[in-house]
Design a protein around this motif. Structure first.
Motif, PDB file in Angstrom:
ATOM      1  N   PRO A   1       0.823  -1.220   0.000  1.00  9.25           N
ATOM      2  CA  PRO A   1       0.000   0.000   0.000  1.00  9.25           C
ATOM      3  C   PRO A   1       0.853   1.266   0.000  1.00  9.25           C
ATOM      4  O   PRO A   1       0.486   2.275  -0.611  1.00  9.25           O
ATOM      5  CB  PRO A   1      -0.821  -0.120   1.287  1.00  9.25           C
ATOM      6  N   THR A   2       1.993   1.219   0.691  1.00  5.63           N
ATOM      7  CA  THR A   2       2.884   2.377   0.730  1.00  5.63           C
ATOM      8  C   THR A   2       3.369   2.730  -0.668  1.00  5.63           C
ATOM      9  O   THR A   2       3.333   3.899  -1.083  1.00  5.63           O
ATOM     10  CB  THR A   2       4.091   2.083   1.637  1.00  5.63           C
ATOM     11  N   PHE A   3       3.805   1.724  -1.401  1.00  7.09           N
ATOM     12  CA  PHE A   3       4.315   2.000  -2.747  1.00  7.09           C
ATOM     13  C   PHE A   3       3.195   2.409  -3.694  1.00  7.09           C
ATOM     14  O   PHE A   3       3.391   3.269  -4.559  1.00  7.09           O
ATOM     15  CB  PHE A   3       5.037   0.773  -3.299  1.00  7.09           C
ATOM     16  N   ILE A   4       2.034   1.804  -3.578  1.00 11.32           N
ATOM     17  CA  ILE A   4       0.906   2.158  -4.448  1.00 11.32           C
ATOM     18  C   ILE A   4       0.570   3.640  -4.308  1.00 11.32           C
ATOM     19  O   ILE A   4       0.374   4.352  -5.312  1.00 11.32           O
ATOM     20  CB  ILE A   4      -0.330   1.305  -4.111  1.00 11.32           C
ATOM     21  N   LEU A   5       0.520   4.132  -3.079  1.00  7.95           N
ATOM     22  CA  LEU A   5       0.234   5.558  -2.869  1.00  7.95           C
ATOM     23  C   LEU A   5       1.344   6.430  -3.434  1.00  7.95           C
ATOM     24  O   LEU A   5       1.088   7.473  -4.039  1.00  7.95           O
ATOM     25  CB  LEU A   5       0.050   5.843  -1.375  1.00  7.95           C
ATOM     26  N   LEU A   6       2.590   6.010  -3.237  1.00  9.62           N
ATOM     27  CA  LEU A   6       3.719   6.779  -3.755  1.00  9.62           C
ATOM     28  C   LEU A   6       3.683   6.813  -5.283  1.00  9.62           C
ATOM     29  O   LEU A   6       3.938   7.858  -5.900  1.00  9.62           O
ATOM     30  CB  LEU A   6       5.031   6.159  -3.272  1.00  9.62           C
ATOM     31  N   ALA A   7       3.361   5.687  -5.912  1.00 10.08           N
ATOM     32  CA  ALA A   7       3.283   5.637  -7.374  1.00 10.08           C
ATOM     33  C   ALA A   7       2.126   6.479  -7.889  1.00 10.08           C
ATOM     34  O   ALA A   7       2.257   7.170  -8.908  1.00 10.08           O
ATOM     35  CB  ALA A   7       3.141   4.183  -7.829  1.00 10.08           C
ATOM     36  N   LEU A   8       0.989   6.417  -7.212  1.00  7.79           N
ATOM     37  CA  LEU A   8      -0.157   7.230  -7.618  1.00  7.79           C
ATOM     38  C   LEU A   8       0.152   8.711  -7.504  1.00  7.79           C
ATOM     39  O   LEU A   8      -0.210   9.516  -8.381  1.00  7.79           O
ATOM     40  CB  LEU A   8      -1.374   6.872  -6.762  1.00  7.79           C
ATOM     41  N   SER A   9       0.843   9.083  -6.439  1.00  5.56           N
ATOM     42  CA  SER A   9       1.242  10.481  -6.263  1.00  5.56           C
ATOM     43  C   SER A   9       2.163  10.928  -7.399  1.00  5.56           C
ATOM     44  O   SER A   9       1.983  12.013  -7.969  1.00  5.56           O
ATOM     45  CB  SER A   9       1.943  10.656  -4.914  1.00  5.56           C
ATOM     46  N   GLY A  10       3.151  10.103  -7.745  1.00  7.59           N
ATOM     47  CA  GLY A  10       4.043  10.432  -8.838  1.00  7.59           C
ATOM     48  C   GLY A  10       3.319  10.531 -10.168  1.00  7.59           C
ATOM     49  O   GLY A  10       3.625  11.391 -11.005  1.00  7.59           O
ATOM     50  N   PHE A  11       2.324   9.685 -10.363  1.00  9.45           N
ATOM     51  CA  PHE A  11       1.521   9.712 -11.587  1.00  9.45           C
ATOM     52  C   PHE A  11       0.779  11.042 -11.713  1.00  9.45           C
ATOM     53  O   PHE A  11       0.803  11.687 -12.772  1.00  9.45           O
ATOM     54  CB  PHE A  11       0.532   8.551 -11.563  1.00  9.45           C
ATOM     55  N   LEU A  12       0.141  11.477 -10.647  1.00  8.45           N
ATOM     56  CA  LEU A  12      -0.619  12.732 -10.670  1.00  8.45           C
ATOM     57  C   LEU A  12       0.314  13.938 -10.838  1.00  8.45           C
ATOM     58  O   LEU A  12       0.006  14.880 -11.575  1.00  8.45           O
ATOM     59  CB  LEU A  12      -1.437  12.871  -9.394  1.00  8.45           C
ATOM     60  N   THR A  13       1.446  13.903 -10.132  1.00 12.61           N
ATOM     61  CA  THR A  13       2.403  15.009 -10.268  1.00 12.61           C
ATOM     62  C   THR A  13       2.879  15.142 -11.705  1.00 12.61           C
ATOM     63  O   THR A  13       2.930  16.238 -12.270  1.00 12.61           O
ATOM     64  CB  THR A  13       3.617  14.796  -9.350  1.00 12.61           C
ATOM     65  N   MET A  14       3.219  14.003 -12.318  1.00 11.06           N
ATOM     66  CA  MET A  14       3.766  14.050 -13.670  1.00 11.06           C
ATOM     67  C   MET A  14       2.707  14.423 -14.702  1.00 11.06           C
ATOM     68  O   MET A  14       3.042  14.979 -15.750  1.00 11.06           O
ATOM     69  CB  MET A  14       4.399  12.701 -14.020  1.00 11.06           C
ATOM     70  N   MET A  15       1.453  14.159 -14.430  1.00 14.18           N
ATOM     71  CA  MET A  15       0.408  14.604 -15.344  1.00 14.18           C
ATOM     72  C   MET A  15       0.378  16.128 -15.447  1.00 14.18           C
ATOM     73  O   MET A  15       0.110  16.693 -16.510  1.00 14.18           O
ATOM     74  CB  MET A  15      -0.965  14.097 -14.887  1.00 14.18           C
ATOM     75  N   GLY A  16       0.646  16.796 -14.324  1.00 11.79           N
ATOM     76  CA  GLY A  16       0.642  18.254 -14.336  1.00 11.79           C
ATOM     77  C   GLY A  16       1.999  18.888 -14.524  1.00 11.79           C
ATOM     78  O   GLY A  16       2.108  20.107 -14.680  1.00 11.79           O
ATOM     79  N   PHE A  17       3.044  18.074 -14.520  1.00 11.86           N
ATOM     80  CA  PHE A  17       4.420  18.556 -14.505  1.00 11.86           C
ATOM     81  C   PHE A  17       4.762  19.412 -15.729  1.00 11.86           C
ATOM     82  O   PHE A  17       5.340  20.496 -15.615  1.00 11.86           O
ATOM     83  CB  PHE A  17       5.356  17.340 -14.428  1.00 11.86           C
ATOM     84  N   PHE A  18       4.435  18.929 -16.932  1.00 14.50           N
ATOM     85  CA  PHE A  18       4.887  19.580 -18.164  1.00 14.50           C
ATOM     86  C   PHE A  18       3.917  20.647 -18.682  1.00 14.50           C
ATOM     87  O   PHE A  18       4.270  21.389 -19.604  1.00 14.50           O
ATOM     88  CB  PHE A  18       5.119  18.529 -19.256  1.00 14.50           C
ATOM     89  N   ILE A  19       2.714  20.705 -18.125  1.00 13.61           N
ATOM     90  CA  ILE A  19       1.700  21.624 -18.657  1.00 13.61           C
ATOM     91  C   ILE A  19       2.146  23.087 -18.600  1.00 13.61           C
ATOM     92  O   ILE A  19       2.033  23.808 -19.600  1.00 13.61           O
ATOM     93  CB  ILE A  19       0.352  21.409 -17.936  1.00 13.61           C
ATOM     94  N   PRO A  20       2.654  23.600 -17.473  1.00  9.87           N
ATOM     95  CA  PRO A  20       3.113  24.993 -17.466  1.00  9.87           C
ATOM     96  C   PRO A  20       4.221  25.277 -18.469  1.00  9.87           C
ATOM     97  O   PRO A  20       4.261  26.364 -19.067  1.00  9.87           O
ATOM     98  CB  PRO A  20       3.595  25.194 -16.019  1.00  9.87           C
TER      99      PRO A  20
END
Length: 644
Positions: free
Chosen positions: A446-465
């Motif tokens: 569960p710890t890694f799943i949350l960390l991976a989900l967080s990274g997924f969401l961050t990277m979705m918004g990372f390049f937009i600006p």
């Protein structure tokens, strides 16, 4: 002393012990009497970083590679409008061109790492420069948007990954004490690249056109092939190992995992989709060093499960340093400990990364031949970019002891393929790296799943600006030159923040997860409200907050993984995280483009980006608590199994 195992000669020239393990015999003829045989010394090869010297040249070469790769990626937004106008496509369709570039730049990471493990950093980086340049230059002939998807997005992205992965890994490979500083400086190339390429790309498109711009960028990418010349391999130190101890290690692990390998098990059937098993199922050099069936401090051997809860052993202060091949009076000609003798490990007597290639002048002994490929991905800490002082294994023992404790042994098949120089599409070194990086058993955490989900969401918004900041500013009345400099200022903030992250993460007691969460939250909120005012002061302030956020995300990721999951899981976590983040980067900008078309406003893209980043931080605020809960649950399961 470990029990001596009965040896039987097999058809492939190896010896099989009574517990199923294999040891390398270097093709000796066992039909001869023992007295006529010259004993070989089986060795494990351990890389000890020189911690300076040529490493500083490697750091600067990596710095230059990051300037080129990240500079081009973060300035790619300048291509959107001219390409959209020429091919008459929607915002979402044109955004997919640049998002594929950034997506494959990340998604190809595990596969590029496997190639680097087999062929080394230098040739892989050169190959990446060539592929990336070809992708960009052939984009000149694009007649439709799909052509750009393939040449610029897919081929260019894979080429960039072939440059980026080796250039980042090799810096940590050269440094120990100064690893955090050297890695931080090399990654500062990302910010410097944004600062340089944002105005350069805009100037080239304005003065020439987007096609000529891509050809010029292709020529710049080829410079990375020159930088890669500096990535010369480090010759490993040879540490003689106890073959009987290696065989015994297999026996200890059999109950936990069928035939966990000690030294080699050719032709075995593995229980993973890659036909190999992850690194943490192989023993380290410290566990089977020559002259003892015990760990380096003389304690009883531990399984890999035990190492999850105990720190690595201390290197004995009285360690005797002798050249490889020199005979110890306490061991017999086959390397076994004589009765009454005191175990003494044998290592090369220098702290340097090179080792003498001379054979022992003493008759009756010889060494197993060395390799030119030290297999960097067989190290547990290869992706760790922070200070090693944060790693428990490093704190508890000497330098050589640490490097032996994080270096996994190759298999018999692995060594045979290298010795025969066989040209397989997927050799053992590649399969084992992929099996390690793509081991999906980590998704049970569960710890890694949350960390991976967080990274997924961050990277979705990372390049937009990066894609839309200049276009929004110009549309709302800001001068284009000023808007481009706002984009460049993100690079400046990113550079300074990366250095700051390295310093902060090295301070004892600082929780990297908290620093990461605060930085990304502030960056996400700032992105949501970034359209409130188009004044220069407001936009430059936003650029600073966003630059700090992305710097913390990039610099602290490996440190957070080690803090939460341990060093043994770092390579596995890094591989899966790169896949998650690559997919997110590929779909983030097109979704933002669709939002823009739907609302007819650039602000919608920034609202989406800010919301995704803020949410990514919020969901991992309780991650330390979840980790403690998961550890308690696992301890309870282990206790119940032991009782049963």
């Amino acid at each position: 002393m470990p029990p001596q195992n009965t040896l039987e000669l097999t058809e492939n020239g190896a010896q099989e012990t009574n517990n199923g393990a294999f040891v390398e015999t270097n093709g000796k003829d066992h039909t001869k009497p023992p007295s006529e045989d010259i004993p070989d010394v089986a060795t494990a090869q351990v890389v000890v970083p020189p911690d300076g010297g040529w490493g500083w040249v490697v750091m600067m070469a990596s710095f230059c590679c990051n300037i080129v790769v990240d500079g081009i990626i973060f300035s790619a937004g300048a291509l959107l409008k001219p390409v959209k106008d020429e091919f008459d496509v929607t915002d979402a369709e044109v955004a997919l061109v640049t998002s594929l570039l950034s997506g494959f730049y990340l998604m190809a990471g595990p596969f590029v790492s496997a190639l680097a493990n087999r062929w080394g950093f230098r040739p892989v980086t050169m190959m990446g420069a060539t592929i990336g340049a070809i992708g960009f230059c052939t984009s000149y002939f694009a007649t439709n948007i799909v052509h750009l998807y393939i040449t610029y997005g897919v081929i260019g992205g894979i080429g960039f990954c072939l440059i980026y992965m080796p250039s980042v890994i090799t810096v940590g490979y050269y440094f120990e004490r100064w690893r955090a500083l050297a890695t931080g400086i090399s990654l500062c190339g990302s910010g410097i690249g944004t600062f340089i390429f944002a105005p350069l790309t805009d100037y080239l498109i304005t003065s020439q056109n987007w096609r000529i711009t891509l050809v010029i960028q292709g020529a710049i990418i080829m410079l990375c092939a020159l930088f890669a010349i500096c990535f010369r391999p480090i010759k490993p130190i040879e540490v003689p190992i106890d073959q009987a101890a290696a065989a015994e290690k297999v026996k200890l692990h059999e109950d936990a995992f069928e035939k966990r390998l000690a030294y080699s098990v050719p032709n075995s059937v593995h229980n993973t989709w890659m036909g190999s098993i992850p690194n943490n199922h192989y023993p380290t050099a410290s566990e089977v060093f020559r002259g003892s069936g015990q760990d380096l401090n003389g304690h009883a051997k531990r399984t890999s499960e035990d190492r999850d809860t105990q720190v690595a052993p201390l290197m004995p202060a009285s360690l005797e340093l002798r050249p490889v091949g020199e005979t110890d009076e306490n061991v017999d000609e086959n390397g076994a400990l004589l009765e009454g003798g005191e175990p003494r490990p044998v290592i090369v007597p220098k702290r340097r990364h090179t080792v003498s290639e001379r054979e022992s002048s003493r008759p009756g002994s010889r060494r197993v031949s060395t390799t030119e490929n030290p297999r960097p991905l067989y190290r547990d800490d290869i992706f760790f970019s922070g200070s090693l002082a944060r790693v428990p294994q490093y704190q508890s023992q000497t330098s050589l002891g640490y490097h032996m404790s994080v270096t996994r042994l190759p298999t018999q098949q692995d060594k045979r393929e290298e010795k025969e120089k066989s040209c397989k599409l997927c050799p053992e070194m590649v399969k084992r790296t992929l099996a390690t990086m793509l081991d999906i058993s980590l998704l049970k955490s569960p710890t890694f799943i949350l960390l991976a989900l967080s990274g997924f969401l961050t990277m979705m918004g990372f390049f937009i600006p990066f894609m839309y900041l200049v276009a929004r500013a110009v549309a709302r009345g800001m001068e284009k030159q000023t808007a481009v400099f706002v984009l460049s200022s993100i690079g400046i903030a990113n550079t300074i923040a990366r250095i700051g992250c390295g310093l902060i993460s090295s301070i004892k007691g600082v929780n990297s997860l908290h620093v990461n969460n605060i930085a990304i939250t502030l960056g996400g909120v700032a992105t949501i409200f970034s359209g409130y005012s188009m004044s220069e002061a407001f936009q430059f302030t936003y650029a600073v907050f966003f630059g700090i956020a992305i710097a913390c995300f990039s610099a602290l990721r490996s440190i957070i993984v080690v803090d939460l999951l341990g060093l043994e899981k770092l390579t596995n976590a890094f591989g899966i995280l790169m896949l998650f983040q690559g997919i997110a980067a590929a779909i983030g900008s097109p979704i933002a483009g669709a939002f823009m078309s739907w609302t007819d406003s650039h602000d919608a893209a920034f609202w989406l980006s800010g919301a995704l980043m803020t949410l990514s931080a919020i969901i991992i605020y309780p991650l330390n608590c979840i980790k403690r809960w998961e550890d308690g649950r696992n301890d309870a399961k282990n206790t119940s199994k032991s009782a049963a």
